[in-house]
Design a protein around this motif. Sequence first.
Motif, short mmCIF file in Angstrom:
data_model
loop_
_atom_site.label_atom_id
_atom_site.label_comp_id
_atom_site.label_asym_id
_atom_site.label_seq_id
_atom_site.Cartn_x
_atom_site.Cartn_y
_atom_site.Cartn_z
N ARG A 173 0.81 -0.92 0.24
CA ARG A 173 -0.02 0.12 -0.08
C ARG A 173 0.94 1.30 0.02
O ARG A 173 0.57 2.01 -0.76
CB ARG A 173 -0.84 0.07 1.37
CG ARG A 173 -1.97 -1.27 1.02
CD ARG A 173 -2.64 -1.12 2.62
NE ARG A 173 -3.46 0.22 2.45
CZ ARG A 173 -4.68 0.55 2.12
NH1 ARG A 173 -5.31 -0.22 1.38
NH2 ARG A 173 -5.17 1.70 2.42
N GLY A 174 1.77 1.12 1.02
CA GLY A 174 2.90 2.31 0.86
C GLY A 174 3.32 2.59 -0.47
O GLY A 174 3.84 3.86 -0.80
N GLU A 178 2.95 6.19 -2.38
CA GLU A 178 4.07 6.90 -2.84
C GLU A 178 4.16 6.98 -4.65
O GLU A 178 4.62 8.10 -4.86
CB GLU A 178 5.53 6.16 -2.43
CG GLU A 178 6.77 6.88 -2.89
CD GLU A 178 7.98 6.18 -2.26
OE1 GLU A 178 9.20 6.63 -2.67
OE2 GLU A 178 7.88 5.19 -1.73
N ASP A 189 -3.80 7.15 2.44
CA ASP A 189 -4.13 5.56 2.66
C ASP A 189 -5.69 5.46 2.74
O ASP A 189 -6.03 4.46 1.82
CB ASP A 189 -3.59 5.00 4.01
CG ASP A 189 -3.73 3.59 4.05
OD1 ASP A 189 -2.87 2.98 3.25
OD2 ASP A 189 -4.37 3.15 4.90
#
Length: 222
Positions: A173-174, A178, A189
């Motif tokens: 997810r990060g 990004e 998020d």
Amino acid sequence: MKYSIMVIEDNSSIRKELANLLCKSGYEAKEVTDFQNAAEIVEETRPHLILLDINLPGIDGFQLCSQIRTHSAVPIIFVTSRNTDLDELMSITLGGDDFVTKPYNTAVLMARVASLLKRAYPETAEDVFEHKGVKLHILASCVEYNARRVELSRNELKIMHYLMQNKGKIVGRGDLVEFLWDSEAFVDDNTLSVNITRIRGKLGELGVEEFIHTKRGQGYLI
């Protein structure tokens, strides 16, 4: 494939000037004079970008922009003689991507067109990605399955593009957040979760289930 740019301008001389300028810059130009039905024309012809005037007969550009945004995320640049801060604020609030005042510098306008196209459509040597029968059309900003298509928003397109590029791998997810930030998209998020849900819903409309798998604590996998 050439980018298709629609010119919605009631002044015929300015409309012709813009169309000629676009053609000389390597784009395909489409002129619209049926302003009352312009939103429907956009939906049918699916241009890659729109140059839109505010002062139009029978309907103003703000109303038209709002109508277009009900079914399309196509980039829109307002090109207008109205130059107040309120006009610019309205254009952005209603879904416009840029605001250029007349008289415009042709080189600057074309630079803005090129910049917006670059941001809106991910650069890739491939226009179509395919996985498990699902086709992602980059320039058309849509997904296809069994000859049926559904359009994607800009963020949805970028997410699908990133997942398609990494098919068979778990995408964190990060990493997705990004990637979207680096692409100048405003996302956090929670926004990512909303977009993933919407993509799944659109795939569901095509009859595609469980295409994007959630790997708890890790990310997503297609």
